[in-house]
Design an enzyme around this catalytic site. Sequence first.
Site, PDB file in Angstrom:
ATOM      1  N   CYS A   1      81.347  52.605  81.749  1.00  0.00           N
ATOM      2  CA  CYS A   1      82.595  52.486  82.283  1.00  0.00           C
ATOM      3  C   CYS A   1      82.873  53.394  84.017  1.00  0.00           C
ATOM      4  O   CYS A   1      82.227  54.406  83.610  1.00  0.00           O
ATOM      5  CB  CYS A   1      83.908  52.935  81.566  1.00  0.00           C
ATOM      6  SG  CYS A   1      83.672  52.074  79.698  1.00  0.00           S
TER       7      CYS A   1
ATOM      8  N   ARG B   1      76.972  51.467  87.440  1.00  0.00           N
ATOM      9  CA  ARG B   1      77.036  52.296  86.142  1.00  0.00           C
ATOM     10  C   ARG B   1      77.062  51.180  85.040  1.00  0.00           C
ATOM     11  O   ARG B   1      76.584  51.349  83.999  1.00  0.00           O
ATOM     12  CB  ARG B   1      78.390  52.993  85.872  1.00  0.00           C
ATOM     13  CG  ARG B   1      78.506  54.002  86.881  1.00  0.00           C
ATOM     14  CD  ARG B   1      79.900  54.627  86.987  1.00  0.00           C
ATOM     15  NE  ARG B   1      80.296  55.135  85.688  1.00  0.00           N
ATOM     16  CZ  ARG B   1      80.048  56.362  85.260  1.00  0.00           C
ATOM     17  NH1 ARG B   1      79.661  57.365  86.306  1.00  0.00           N
ATOM     18  NH2 ARG B   1      80.601  57.138  84.383  1.00  0.00           N
TER      19      ARG B   1
ATOM     20  N   TRP C   1      82.372  48.890  80.511  1.00  0.00           N
ATOM     21  CA  TRP C   1      81.460  48.520  79.664  1.00  0.00           C
ATOM     22  C   TRP C   1      81.737  48.383  78.280  1.00  0.00           C
ATOM     23  O   TRP C   1      81.839  49.472  77.683  1.00  0.00           O
ATOM     24  CB  TRP C   1      80.019  49.532  80.302  1.00  0.00           C
ATOM     25  CG  TRP C   1      78.870  49.054  79.805  1.00  0.00           C
ATOM     26  CD1 TRP C   1      78.072  48.082  80.192  1.00  0.00           C
ATOM     27  CD2 TRP C   1      78.052  49.840  78.514  1.00  0.00           C
ATOM     28  NE1 TRP C   1      76.850  47.998  79.511  1.00  0.00           N
ATOM     29  CE2 TRP C   1      76.695  49.124  78.620  1.00  0.00           C
ATOM     30  CE3 TRP C   1      78.249  50.956  77.882  1.00  0.00           C
ATOM     31  CZ2 TRP C   1      75.670  49.646  77.929  1.00  0.00           C
ATOM     32  CZ3 TRP C   1      77.169  51.167  76.999  1.00  0.00           C
ATOM     33  CH2 TRP C   1      75.738  50.469  77.016  1.00  0.00           C
TER      34      TRP C   1
ATOM     35  N   ASN D   1      87.331  56.220  79.760  1.00  0.00           N
ATOM     36  CA  ASN D   1      85.564  56.269  79.562  1.00  0.00           C
ATOM     37  C   ASN D   1      85.320  57.001  78.360  1.00  0.00           C
ATOM     38  O   ASN D   1      85.429  58.116  78.297  1.00  0.00           O
ATOM     39  CB  ASN D   1      84.913  56.527  80.723  1.00  0.00           C
ATOM     40  CG  ASN D   1      83.299  56.507  80.854  1.00  0.00           C
ATOM     41  OD1 ASN D   1      82.983  56.032  79.760  1.00  0.00           O
ATOM     42  ND2 ASN D   1      82.600  57.278  81.524  1.00  0.00           N
ATOM     43  N   GLY D   2      84.531  56.340  77.359  1.00  0.00           N
ATOM     44  CA  GLY D   2      84.287  57.155  76.208  1.00  0.00           C
ATOM     45  C   GLY D   2      84.637  56.461  74.877  1.00  0.00           C
ATOM     46  O   GLY D   2      84.907  55.223  75.097  1.00  0.00           O
TER      47      GLY D   2
ATOM     48  N   GLU E   1      56.140  53.760  80.330  1.00  0.00           N
ATOM     49  CA  GLU E   1      57.134  53.588  81.212  1.00  0.00           C
ATOM     50  C   GLU E   1      57.114  52.372  82.141  1.00  0.00           C
ATOM     51  O   GLU E   1      58.134  51.754  82.420  1.00  0.00           O
ATOM     52  CB  GLU E   1      57.121  54.821  82.335  1.00  0.00           C
ATOM     53  CG  GLU E   1      57.935  54.674  83.244  1.00  0.00           C
ATOM     54  CD  GLU E   1      59.548  54.850  83.004  1.00  0.00           C
ATOM     55  OE1 GLU E   1      59.767  55.050  81.811  1.00  0.00           O
ATOM     56  OE2 GLU E   1      60.204  54.470  84.117  1.00  0.00           O
TER      57      GLU E   1
ATOM     58  N   LYS F   1      59.991  49.523  82.307  1.00  0.00           N
ATOM     59  CA  LYS F   1      60.628  49.205  83.664  1.00  0.00           C
ATOM     60  C   LYS F   1      60.495  47.458  83.723  1.00  0.00           C
ATOM     61  O   LYS F   1      61.520  46.873  83.860  1.00  0.00           O
ATOM     62  CB  LYS F   1      59.512  49.526  84.595  1.00  0.00           C
ATOM     63  CG  LYS F   1      59.847  50.700  85.147  1.00  0.00           C
ATOM     64  CD  LYS F   1      61.120  51.241  86.002  1.00  0.00           C
ATOM     65  CE  LYS F   1      62.032  51.437  84.755  1.00  0.00           C
ATOM     66  NZ  LYS F   1      62.325  52.873  84.469  1.00  0.00           N
TER      67      LYS F   1
ATOM     68  N   GLU G   1      63.304  45.951  81.036  1.00  0.00           N
ATOM     69  CA  GLU G   1      64.579  45.822  81.284  1.00  0.00           C
ATOM     70  C   GLU G   1      65.097  45.184  82.494  1.00  0.00           C
ATOM     71  O   GLU G   1      66.382  44.797  82.575  1.00  0.00           O
ATOM     72  CB  GLU G   1      65.101  47.624  81.335  1.00  0.00           C
ATOM     73  CG  GLU G   1      64.606  48.301  82.695  1.00  0.00           C
ATOM     74  CD  GLU G   1      64.995  49.678  82.617  1.00  0.00           C
ATOM     75  OE1 GLU G   1      66.296  49.958  82.422  1.00  0.00           O
ATOM     76  OE2 GLU G   1      64.426  50.233  83.352  1.00  0.00           O
TER      77      GLU G   1
ATOM     78  N   HIS H   1      44.547  48.480  65.194  1.00  0.00           N
ATOM     79  CA  HIS H   1      45.339  48.565  63.751  1.00  0.00           C
ATOM     80  C   HIS H   1      46.717  47.471  63.728  1.00  0.00           C
ATOM     81  O   HIS H   1      47.527  47.860  62.990  1.00  0.00           O
ATOM     82  CB  HIS H   1      45.946  50.038  63.722  1.00  0.00           C
ATOM     83  CG  HIS H   1      44.675  50.781  63.745  1.00  0.00           C
ATOM     84  ND1 HIS H   1      44.047  51.041  62.577  1.00  0.00           N
ATOM     85  CD2 HIS H   1      43.982  51.604  64.606  1.00  0.00           C
ATOM     86  CE1 HIS H   1      43.058  51.949  63.055  1.00  0.00           C
ATOM     87  NE2 HIS H   1      43.136  52.297  64.213  1.00  0.00           N
TER      88      HIS H   1
ATOM     89  N   LYS I   1      73.795  52.066  83.786  1.00  0.00           N
ATOM     90  CA  LYS I   1      73.068  53.213  84.497  1.00  0.00           C
ATOM     91  C   LYS I   1      73.177  54.321  83.448  1.00  0.00           C
ATOM     92  O   LYS I   1      72.111  55.271  83.262  1.00  0.00           O
ATOM     93  CB  LYS I   1      73.561  53.531  85.732  1.00  0.00           C
ATOM     94  CG  LYS I   1      72.862  54.770  86.559  1.00  0.00           C
ATOM     95  CD  LYS I   1      71.178  54.432  86.734  1.00  0.00           C
ATOM     96  CE  LYS I   1      70.541  55.396  87.357  1.00  0.00           C
ATOM     97  NZ  LYS I   1      69.322  55.166  87.293  1.00  0.00           N
TER      98      LYS I   1
HETATM   99  O1  M6R Z   1      70.334  59.777  83.124  1.00  0.00           O
HETATM  100  P1  M6R Z   1      69.253  59.691  81.872  1.00  0.00           P
HETATM  101  O2  M6R Z   1      67.930  60.283  82.304  1.00  0.00           O
HETATM  102  O3  M6R Z   1      69.601  60.586  80.808  1.00  0.00           O
HETATM  103  O4  M6R Z   1      69.363  58.329  81.264  1.00  0.00           O
HETATM  104  C1  M6R Z   1      68.581  58.009  80.249  1.00  0.00           C
HETATM  105  C2  M6R Z   1      68.102  56.511  80.009  1.00  0.00           C
HETATM  106  O5  M6R Z   1      69.374  55.997  80.013  1.00  0.00           O
HETATM  107  C3  M6R Z   1      67.516  55.755  81.337  1.00  0.00           C
HETATM  108  O6  M6R Z   1      66.245  56.603  81.671  1.00  0.00           O
HETATM  109  C4  M6R Z   1      67.099  54.391  80.945  1.00  0.00           C
HETATM  110  O7  M6R Z   1      66.192  54.449  80.061  1.00  0.00           O
HETATM  111  C5  M6R Z   1      66.618  53.648  82.373  1.00  0.00           C
HETATM  112  N1  M6R Z   1      67.393  52.486  82.351  1.00  0.00           N
HETATM  113  C6  M6R Z   1      65.518  53.190  82.290  1.00  0.00           C
HETATM  114  O8  M6R Z   1      65.059  52.775  83.642  1.00  0.00           O
END
Ligand code: M6R
Length: 609
Positions: A2, A27, A74, A100-101, A482, A486, A489, A505, A604
Amino acid sequence: MCGIVGYIGKNQAAPFLLEGLSKLEYRGYDSAGIAVYDGSHIRVEKSVGRLASLRDKIEGDMPQGAVGIGHTRWATHGRPSDRNAHPHTDCSGDFVIVHNGIIENYLSLKEELIAKGHEFQSETDTEVVAHLMEEVYNGDFEAAVREVLGRIEGSYALVFLSRKDPDRIICTKQDNPLVIGLGDGENFIASDIPAIIARTRRTYILNDGEFAVVKKDSVWVTNREGEPVTKKVFEVNWNAEAAEKGGYEHFMLKEIHEQPKAVRDTVSPRLSKDGKSIIMNELNWNREFLDSIKKIFIVACGTAYNAGLVGKYYIEKLARVPVEIDIASEFRYRDPIIDEDTLTIVLSQSGETSDTLAALKESKRQGAKTLAITNVVGSSIAREADQVIYTWAGPEIAVASTKAYTTQLIIMFMLSLYMSGIRGTQSQERISELLEALKKVPAQVSETLEDVEPIKTFAKQYGFNEDVFYIGRSLDYDVSLEGALKLKEISYIHAEAYAAGELKHGTLALIIEGVPVIALATQKNVYEKTLSNIKEVKARDAVVIGIAAEGDNELEKYVDHVIKVPETDELLIPVLTVVPLQLLAYYAAITRGCDVDKPRNLAKSVTVE
Ligand code: M6R
């Protein structure tokens, strides 16, 4: 996650509210709304979907008035819909709230309020706050807000508007960020600085439990007990353009290309003038301190967790201190063994991730020393930890984290070298060798960005595959994780990373003709073994794209395509090998027509559990 905005002042509120919300779109959100006091009533307008839907709805009939609040939602409690969108009101429409929360005890409060005759319009947890205001208000807006805060449990950034006291907005926070922008005859409220930076650089960053009464000419901050708090003005020193796309089609692409600068900015202030040692002014650790640490936990989520995996390798390899690594949402509930001899390092780009913050608090509660590595100055995690190291990556707007990851690797590397210097675990020659390699990394990241054409071609060729596998060993495996994150997502391709030695395995059963496998092979001690694993997938007719260092003339004999990155020490090569993986994910998402900067279902900054 949010986003919140608020305005009170000499101008119309709605234009700022819409502009501010647009700056918070990064966000992640599924609906948006604004509320403006028009001189007699508070008009609330909201709409599911993008901000554009809200704009369309009010086009030609913009709410008029100089005080208002706004929100991008959100969804957590209740699906995305007009009704569940914020702002929320009480039965009379006198109290309007954005939040927000999560209000954890909302169900019992809701039952109580319904029994008293309140009628709820939404399925959200937030709406109870508006009805509680109506219930407890007896002529004093501030007193009512304080009473409501005493009744709710959970995490929040809350902003209150009242038709009965329209000369002020009240806001407060617990575990969710809130910033007040100080203007001239006007003041602003927002979840994050990009929303207000075009209007003012002078801000107050609210701490947990603080309560601000914002009027057009003043901001009065008190603590939970109602005692005045003297706030220091935090001057934002980055540009508005830094939060914009700067000519790139997407924030993600811009941020990928900002990595040479981000890495340089992170390295340079921490190298001594002669370049022969690491300076960590933030820490000033000594031998006694490091000897008191028997175990390190690294705790993080998502990409930051993936960076933590590399960090664990660095610390153990260079500083020889045992490290356990945990996903924050697991750590907080698994009853880890923490004591005064523990150092917990939390990694978080935003500094606001709820699980990471909770893990940090739990570590502190159990007596651990704590260190935060974050990109956002003044973030909740930065303020909560005993010590902080900032990654100077600049604002990261795209949901898919890129420059935060590479700068987190750099910080973990420098921290490990710094620790090894104090502990005497590496020879001076090895330290010098690594420092020399480190100085070259920013330029080498630039080099990896020079020739993107082959990557675009692979993305077009394989972008419509349903599954992609990433394999590697040791640090290559960490980077594979990683790369896979990427790709999944932002392109929604099913992507999984496997430790290459694990293939036999189980995963090998999934390798069939034409399946793309991205194989990283940069680590010398396991190079031959990785080659064997590549041969295993080739024997099942997978299409293999190998990632290797410049001097490697072997890998190309066994794979279908090779992407080469500049040669560096194998400890630092993850900072380079991740770059083509980021680009591959980006161009695959473009090939598939995905909304790169706003991937579906993702936010985000995950400030709820
Ligand atoms: O702000 P943060 O680094 O704590 O966020 C952690 C994850 O939410 C963040 O890295 C998320 O996995 C990204 N979307 C990956 O690209």
